[in-house]
Design a protein around this motif. Structure first.
Motif: not given
Length: 627
Positions: A234-241, A272-284
């Motif tokens: 339930c948590v995804s972190i975008d380290s770049k942004l 919501i049951t799942a989040l992908s890894e967050a990355h600034h260049s691709t949609p979540l």
């Protein structure tokens, strides 16, 4: 000794035991350098490995067998193996010389079959040996509390994510708490700061319960909302942004981690049951109970009404042929609930015939999507297990017939297979009540890869996969790469490390058998009543993709951060001393709180003194006018 070359000294040093090598490092800089020779520790890792110890035990067992039977077994090993153990070579100067050569070939082949590294991969085998054999410890992060310490208002974490620095090392641990706030801990190696809370938002931030409510109402409503769904991813972190995405029921909160302010809230049609890894260049990628969405964070959030959809026609059939029935507002409608883990493969990898998005969950097949053609389903891979977690390592899958314990392959063949670029997809879950660990090869070489567009993938005996391997007596909850190994957790509270083959054990621990300090008294009470804790999520402190593959992690920093079922956050480290002490962190927090209270008291006293002095001056001024 000083006049001897390093090569001779290193040969002498190689006869020492690991504990003696560690002590030798304190003698001088020269011996420190020699005692940490990477090739030396690689051989020590091999000699102390489970596979090599088992092989040596078998050899000892053969000595006790009937001589004729033992000779038959050795002959079979010679025929199946890649090296010749025969002592009678007419071209050799002597049988002793030939035996020495054969032994060298045999050792080289055994080492090559065990070697977990790939071409171009940098591994610090001194650190690897520590992680395999040194004592482990669990350091618990500072408790998150509101109010005075005596109120005992400890709030459990309802999720967790890591913010990495530019070098790919863990910098901060971010977690939502059951009171609706967000806490940030220092997860780096800063002396005296690691494990401490460094930032905290207000209560009710994520469930949107503001200051218009009184404290008790806000706290009660926030706890009811935050603990209702219980999604793990339930948590995804975008380290770049420096942004975090937090799922609370059917709402996705986008938060600026530098200011701890909510940037946007997006509502989805189901919880919501799942989040992908967050990355600034691709949609979540966002998974709900019945749908899969691509959430582009660059677009303004849509109104809640626009995101609602309805399933028409009653309960769908249990068939994956109807997973993709069209574009319903840019999302996929699932025929079975629900997605529990979403994996994004790196888009820069060489094309391997599969898409970029893999999804696993309560259904028994892996779903594969190509982001360019989403929401069209690219294909499925039948697993049979119900999956809890997906992860990957950026190396090709090596099947069992090329690994130790099978008929030995030649070192050259193994190097050739390892040099093929690819990835290994790793899944953890449950099959028929047992913990299931599965590995699938993704490679540009068709004979070394599964293909999700072919529904007969798992019937292809030449495909590289390892399906439904029993790894535990209870369901597997999480899996992650850790150095040259894989680590997974199960429903009995175990953390187990295995080699990259997914089956050869390395070490294990149970968090319920670990000593807990006073700040974890609630855990102790639970254990006394017969309850055990579990590890819901494993987070390596070294990012697989942010960290340069040609660099090895700094010594002592390749650890694991765990989030437990009791809402605790801890760091699993290796060595004689733990990474940090929760009791010391709590004492520092108390001292800081007391100091802040004393400062406020001093400021209040100074303000009162200034007010009284001002009042006295006014009285003197009035008396001057005879009043």
């Amino acid at each position: 000794m000083k006049g001897l070359p390093d090569e001779i000294l290193l040969h002498i040093v190689s006869y020492l035991e690991p504990a003696e090598l560690v002590s030798l490092q304190n003698v001088s800089r020269q011996f420190l350098h020699l005692s940490r020779d990477n090739n030396l520790w690689k051989h020590l890792c091999f000699e102390h490995s489970v596979a090599e110890r088992r092989r040596r035990r078998r050899e000892i067992t053969f000595e006790g067998l009937d001589p004729r039977l033992a000779e038959l077994v050795r002959a079979a090993d010679t025929i199946a193996g890649a090296f010749n153990t025969s002592l009678h070579n007419p071209n050799a100067p002597s049988a002793e010389t030939q035996a020495h050569r054969n032994e060298s070939k045999k050792k080289a082949a055994l080492l090559s079959n065990w070697d977990p590294t790939y071409p171009g991969e940098r591994v610090n085998f001194y650190q690897d040996f520590i992680q395999r054999h040194a004592p482990h410890s669990i350091s618990w992060f500072q408790s998150a509390r509101h109010g005075h310490q005596d109120d005992n208002l400890h709030h459990e974490a309802t999720g967790a994510g890591l913010l990495f620095d530019d070098s790919g090392m863990a910098d901060k641990l971010v977690a939502p708490l059951e009171d609706g706030s967000i806490s940030i801990w220092d997860a780096s190696r800063h002396q005296g700061r690691q494990g401490r809370i460094i930032a905290r938002s207000s209560i009710g931030l994520l469930p949107n319960r503001g200051s218009d409510l009184d404290h008790e109402t806000r706290l009660r409503q926030s706890q009811a909302i935050m603990t209702e769904t219980g999604a793990v991813e339930c948590v995804s972190i975008d380290s770049k942004l420096k942004k975090g995405y937090f799922a609370v029921q059917d709402v996705l909160n986008e938060v600026d981690l530098q200011t701890l302010r909510v940037i946007s809230r997006t509502q989805f049609p189901f919880p919501i049951t799942a989040l992908s890894e967050a990355h600034h260049s691709t949609p979540l990628s966002v998974g709900t109970n019945w749908t899969i969405h691509l959430h582009d964070t660059r677009k303004p959030p849509s109104l809640p009404a626009a995101a609602r959809c309805e399933l028409i026609g009653g309960k769908p059939a249990n068939s994956f042929s109807r997973l993709d029935t069209g574009d319903f507002g840019g999302h996929v409608s699932l025929s079975q609930p629900g997605a529990l883990s979403i994996l994004h493969l790196p888009t820069s990898r060489e094309w391997d015939g599969n898409g970029d998005i893999w999804i696993g969950g309560r259904f028994t097949s892996l779903l594969n999507f190509d982001r360019r053609y989403f929401p069209r389903l690219r294909g499925t891979v039948h697993s049979g297990a119900r999956l809890s977690c997906l992860t990957t390592i950026p190396h090709s899958f090596i099947p069992h017939d090329l690994r130790l314990g099978r008929p030995f392959s030649s070192p050259s063949l193994l190097r050739e297979v390892k040099s093929i670029p690819g990835h290994t997809l790793i899944t953890a879950g449950e099959y028929k009540g047992k913990g299931s660990l599965e590995l699938y090869g993704l490679s540009s070489e068709p004979t070394r890869s599964i293909n999700s567009s072919d529904n007969r993938t798992t019937r292809n005996h030449h495909a590289c996969y390892q399906n439904r391997q029993t790894a535990s007596s209870s369901k597997l909850l999480s899996v992650a790469p850790h150095g040259t190994r894989l680590v997974f957790s199960d429903g009995d509270g175990h953390l187990k490390w295995v080699e990259r083959d997914g089956s050869t054990p390395v070490r294990h621990l149970n968090i319920n058998n670990e000593p807990h300090n006073s700040s974890q008294s609630s855990v102790q009470v639970g254990l006394e009543e017969g309850w055990g804790d579990i590890v819901q999520k494993i987070m390596p402190t070294v990012s697989t993709y942010l960290h340069a593959p040609t660099r090895d992690a700094p010594l002592g920093e390749d650890n694991l951060i765990i989030w437990t079922g009791d809402g605790k956050l801890g760091m699993v480290g290796f060595g004689n001393s733990p990474a940090f002490d929760a009791d010391e962190l709590e004492d520092l927090a108390k001292e800081k709180e007391s100091q802040a209270l004393r400062t406020k008291e001093q400021e209040y006293g100074a303000e009162m003194r200034r007010a009284l002095e001002h009042q006295a001056r006014e009285l003197r001024w009035l008396r001057g006018y005879g009043m």
